[in-house]
Scaffold this active site. Structure first.
Site, PDB file in Angstrom:
ATOM      1  N   GLY A  12       0.850  -1.199   0.000  1.00  0.00           N
ATOM      2  CA  GLY A  12       0.000   0.000   0.000  1.00  0.00           C
ATOM      3  C   GLY A  12       0.879   1.239   0.000  1.00  0.00           C
ATOM      4  N   ASP A  63      -2.909  -7.637  -4.587  1.00  0.00           N
ATOM      5  CA  ASP A  63      -3.874  -7.527  -3.496  1.00  0.00           C
ATOM      6  C   ASP A  63      -3.334  -8.385  -2.351  1.00  0.00           C
ATOM      7  OD1 ASP A  63      -5.940  -7.884  -1.710  1.00  0.00           O
ATOM      8  OD2 ASP A  63      -7.481  -8.197  -3.233  1.00  0.00           O
ATOM      9  N   ASN A  90       2.160  -2.142   5.384  1.00  0.00           N
ATOM     10  CA  ASN A  90       1.408  -0.905   5.647  1.00  0.00           C
ATOM     11  C   ASN A  90      -0.026  -0.965   5.132  1.00  0.00           C
ATOM     12  OD1 ASN A  90       1.105   2.245   5.802  1.00  0.00           O
ATOM     13  ND2 ASN A  90       0.755   1.710   3.650  1.00  0.00           N
ATOM     14  N   TYR A 155     -11.504  -3.979  12.774  1.00  0.00           N
ATOM     15  CA  TYR A 155     -10.199  -3.305  12.639  1.00  0.00           C
ATOM     16  C   TYR A 155      -9.360  -3.470  13.913  1.00  0.00           C
ATOM     17  CZ  TYR A 155      -7.085   0.685  11.443  1.00  0.00           C
ATOM     18  OH  TYR A 155      -6.014   1.505  11.167  1.00  0.00           O
ATOM     19  N   ILE A 188      -3.636  10.021  12.185  1.00  0.00           N
ATOM     20  CA  ILE A 188      -2.736  10.608  11.199  1.00  0.00           C
ATOM     21  C   ILE A 188      -3.591  11.153  10.057  1.00  0.00           C
ATOM     22  CG2 ILE A 188      -0.753  10.166   9.686  1.00  0.00           C
ATOM     23  CD1 ILE A 188      -0.094   9.606  12.667  1.00  0.00           C
TER      24      ILE A 188
HETATM   25  P1  NDP Z   1      -5.128   5.103   3.193  1.00  0.00           P
HETATM   26  O1  NDP Z   1      -6.558   4.670   3.103  1.00  0.00           O
HETATM   27  O2  NDP Z   1      -4.757   6.502   2.876  1.00  0.00           O
HETATM   28  O3  NDP Z   1      -4.222   4.123   2.312  1.00  0.00           O
HETATM   29  C1  NDP Z   1      -4.370   2.723   2.415  1.00  0.00           C
HETATM   30  C2  NDP Z   1      -3.362   2.067   1.510  1.00  0.00           C
HETATM   31  O4  NDP Z   1      -3.520   0.640   1.638  1.00  0.00           O
HETATM   32  C3  NDP Z   1      -3.574   2.431   0.041  1.00  0.00           C
HETATM   33  O5  NDP Z   1      -2.302   2.689  -0.535  1.00  0.00           O
HETATM   34  C4  NDP Z   1      -4.158   1.150  -0.552  1.00  0.00           C
HETATM   35  O6  NDP Z   1      -3.717   0.886  -1.871  1.00  0.00           O
HETATM   36  C5  NDP Z   1      -3.566   0.090   0.341  1.00  0.00           C
HETATM   37  N1  NDP Z   1      -4.363  -1.136   0.330  1.00  0.00           N
HETATM   38  C6  NDP Z   1      -5.612  -1.302   0.810  1.00  0.00           C
HETATM   39  N2  NDP Z   1      -6.017  -2.560   0.581  1.00  0.00           N
HETATM   40  C7  NDP Z   1      -4.997  -3.188  -0.060  1.00  0.00           C
HETATM   41  C8  NDP Z   1      -4.813  -4.504  -0.555  1.00  0.00           C
HETATM   42  N3  NDP Z   1      -5.761  -5.439  -0.428  1.00  0.00           N
HETATM   43  N4  NDP Z   1      -3.640  -4.806  -1.158  1.00  0.00           N
HETATM   44  C9  NDP Z   1      -2.656  -3.874  -1.293  1.00  0.00           C
HETATM   45  N5  NDP Z   1      -2.792  -2.594  -0.846  1.00  0.00           N
HETATM   46  C10 NDP Z   1      -3.948  -2.277  -0.239  1.00  0.00           C
HETATM   47  O7  NDP Z   1      -4.696   4.718   4.684  1.00  0.00           O
HETATM   48  P2  NDP Z   1      -3.515   5.284   5.591  1.00  0.00           P
HETATM   49  O8  NDP Z   1      -2.384   5.694   4.753  1.00  0.00           O
HETATM   50  O9  NDP Z   1      -4.088   6.206   6.552  1.00  0.00           O
HETATM   51  O10 NDP Z   1      -3.135   3.949   6.398  1.00  0.00           O
HETATM   52  C11 NDP Z   1      -1.939   3.211   6.187  1.00  0.00           C
HETATM   53  C12 NDP Z   1      -1.798   2.201   7.310  1.00  0.00           C
HETATM   54  O11 NDP Z   1      -1.738   2.877   8.557  1.00  0.00           O
HETATM   55  C13 NDP Z   1      -2.981   1.233   7.416  1.00  0.00           C
HETATM   56  O12 NDP Z   1      -2.530  -0.043   7.790  1.00  0.00           O
HETATM   57  C14 NDP Z   1      -3.815   1.845   8.518  1.00  0.00           C
HETATM   58  O13 NDP Z   1      -4.625   0.891   9.135  1.00  0.00           O
HETATM   59  C15 NDP Z   1      -2.722   2.358   9.424  1.00  0.00           C
HETATM   60  N6  NDP Z   1      -3.151   3.396  10.351  1.00  0.00           N
HETATM   61  C16 NDP Z   1      -3.603   4.615   9.891  1.00  0.00           C
HETATM   62  C17 NDP Z   1      -3.984   5.584  10.793  1.00  0.00           C
HETATM   63  C18 NDP Z   1      -4.463   6.923  10.376  1.00  0.00           C
HETATM   64  O14 NDP Z   1      -4.831   7.704  11.268  1.00  0.00           O
HETATM   65  N7  NDP Z   1      -4.464   7.287   9.105  1.00  0.00           N
HETATM   66  C19 NDP Z   1      -3.940   5.322  12.242  1.00  0.00           C
HETATM   67  C20 NDP Z   1      -3.460   4.022  12.599  1.00  0.00           C
HETATM   68  C21 NDP Z   1      -3.080   3.112  11.682  1.00  0.00           C
HETATM   69  P3  NDP Z   1      -4.666   1.113  -3.185  1.00  0.00           P
HETATM   70  O15 NDP Z   1      -5.117   2.556  -3.119  1.00  0.00           O
HETATM   71  O16 NDP Z   1      -3.757   0.798  -4.321  1.00  0.00           O
HETATM   72  O17 NDP Z   1      -5.816   0.138  -3.048  1.00  0.00           O
END
Ligand code: NDP
Length: 247
Positions: A12, A63, A90, A155, A188
């Site tokens: 991701g 995926d 991530n 989650y 974040i």
């Molecule tokens: P976003 O929703 O902005 O981004 C999520 C990312 O995960 C995207 O790049 C997406 O890729 C990718 N993704 C989702 N599903 C899949 C999959 N099946 N296979 C591959 N890639 C996948 O989220 P954040 O950047 O905010 O979150 C990043 C991480 O940090 C996550 O694990 C989240 O749980 C964790 N987190 C975030 C917090 C926050 O406040 N933002 C707080 C705590 C934890 P694509 O677009 O290509 O599908």
């Protein structure tokens, strides 16, 4: 912190926190494999941005919730670079609802991406990490997995599971110079938190001792540290990056 000659994978890695992690690893000299699922355009433009700063990067679609996709992702990296040193799990999604309204599908989708996805990528990269002579597995959990969060039974369970998995793998990999750590971000500012209702945002921000949400860089700098030589005596740890929310 110098990461040159290291091959890194960020799942991701094309958007949100993952995008900033990819950039910060590349800035320190790592070759970065940016995994994406749907965001092909974002991945392509990130690769161009990294190349423009004379970094090396490659985008691979997969995926991570699918075992075979995760296997193809790691095989492609090995055939391209011959090794893999840093894996940042991530990728993650949310699909919130109180349990009375949450469907089985909502529960399974979040577990499959956020928990099984971490296992899928860790499983397929274990052999190459153990052989690499320098291995770092970094799993992005969440304070929801530490505190529990109403409306996030799926989650919170997945993210708590990631912390348990991190400790188990830290013990399994400890003999081979591979450290395994988790980061538990608080709130974040990304697309994920933009979905939260405004009153919930205000209520949470009030409870954060530093009185503000974090930025993707706050998480990315912690990843860079845990990926570095300087963090070689830290394993099985969960580092909260949350403005003091959990203490
Ligand atoms: P976003 O929703 O902005 O981004 C999520 C990312 O995960 C995207 O790049 C997406 O890729 C990718 N993704 C989702 N599903 C899949 C999959 N099946 N296979 C591959 N890639 C996948 O989220 P954040 O950047 O905010 O979150 C990043 C991480 O940090 C996550 O694990 C989240 O749980 C964790 N987190 C975030 C917090 C926050 O406040 N933002 C707080 C705590 C934890 P694509 O677009 O290509 O599908």
């Amino acid at each position: 912190m110098d990461l040159s000659n290291k091959i890194a994978l960020v799942t991701g890695g094309a958007s949100g926190i993952g995008r900033t992690i990819s950039l910060e690893l590349a800035k320190r000299g790592a070759t970065v494999v940016v995994n994406y699922n749907r965001s092909r355009d974002a991945a392509d433009s990130l690769i161009k941005e990294i190349e423009a700063m004379h970094g090396q990067a490659l985008a691979i679609q997969a995926d991570v919730s699918k075992y075979e996709d995760a296997g193809r992702l790691i095989e492609t990296i090995i055939s391209q670079y011959g090794t893999l040193n840093i894996v940042v799990n991530n990728a993650g999604i949310t699909d919130d609802a109180l349990i009375l309204r949450m469907s089985e599908e909502q529960f399974s989708r979040v577990i499959d991406t956020n928990l099984k996805g971490v296992w899928n990528v860790s499983k397929h990269s274990a052999k190459v990490l153990l052989k690499s002579g320098y291995g770092r597995l970094i799993n992005i959990s969440s304070i929801s997995g530490v505190l529990g969060n109403a409306g996030q039974s799926n989650y919170s369970a997945a993210k708590a599971g990631v912390i348990g998995m991190t400790k188990a793998l830290a013990r399994e990999f400890a003999g081979r110079n591979v450290t395994v750590n988790a980061i538990a971000p608080g709130f974040i500012e990304t697309e994920m938190t933009k979905k939260l209702p405004e009153d919930a945002v205000k209520a949470w921000a009030n409870q954060i001792p530093l009185k503000r949400f974090g930025q993707p860089e706050d998480v990315a700098y912690a990843v860079v540290f845990l990926a570095s030589e300087q963090a070689s005596y830290i394993t099985g740890h969960t580092l909260e990056v949350d403005g003091g929310l959990v203490m």
